[in-house]
Design a protein around this motif. Structure first.
Motif: not given
Length: 141
Positions: A105-119
């Protein structure tokens, strides 16, 4: 005194989980770690308690969710910059997690990515420009 967060996560392989969280920058607090669990410090106020399934079951009678199949929670952590978001998600992928488990997600003023851990526990890593977010909120009002 600031409130502390201790997020308890059931894990299937404690050693693998410790190595994973070290790879993304957490430090192990050995005072609160043993063969059934490990305290991983993300910040002065955020701690992950990685618990083997038998240890986790001591705290709840509910079944342990298979977070590879169902979503139990979305855990959002902030970073200081967009580059730090990218670095954390990159380290997670290199350490055996699944990078970009959810759409970027990139809204310019907010940026986020994600990950799942091994579980399969999903973490959203985000950066936000508080001044721009404040201006955005006032413009919408």
């Amino acid at each position: 005194m600031a409130k502390l967060i201790f997020l308890n996560l059931p894990v299937t392989d404690l050693a693998r989980s410790i190595a994973f969280y070290r790879a993304i920058g957490a430090e192990q607090n050995h005072q609160f770690s043993d063969e059934t669990g490990a305290c991983m410090v993300l910040s002065d106020t955020i701690h992950l308690m990685l618990l083997t399934h038998p240890k986790y079951r001591q705290f709840t009678a509910k079944p342990i969710a298979d977070t590879h199949v169902v979503s139990a929670a979305l855990i959002c952590l902030s970073e200081e910059s967009r580059a730090a978001v990218d670095a954390t998600v990159g380290w997670a992928g290199e350490a055996g997690g699944r990078a970009d488990a959810s759409p970027l997600q990139d809204h310019g003023w907010m940026y986020s990515r994600s990950f799942d851990d091994p579980d399969g526990h999903t973490f959203e890593i985000m950066w936000m420009d508080p001044a721009a977010a404040h201006a955005e909120a006032h413009a919408a009002a």
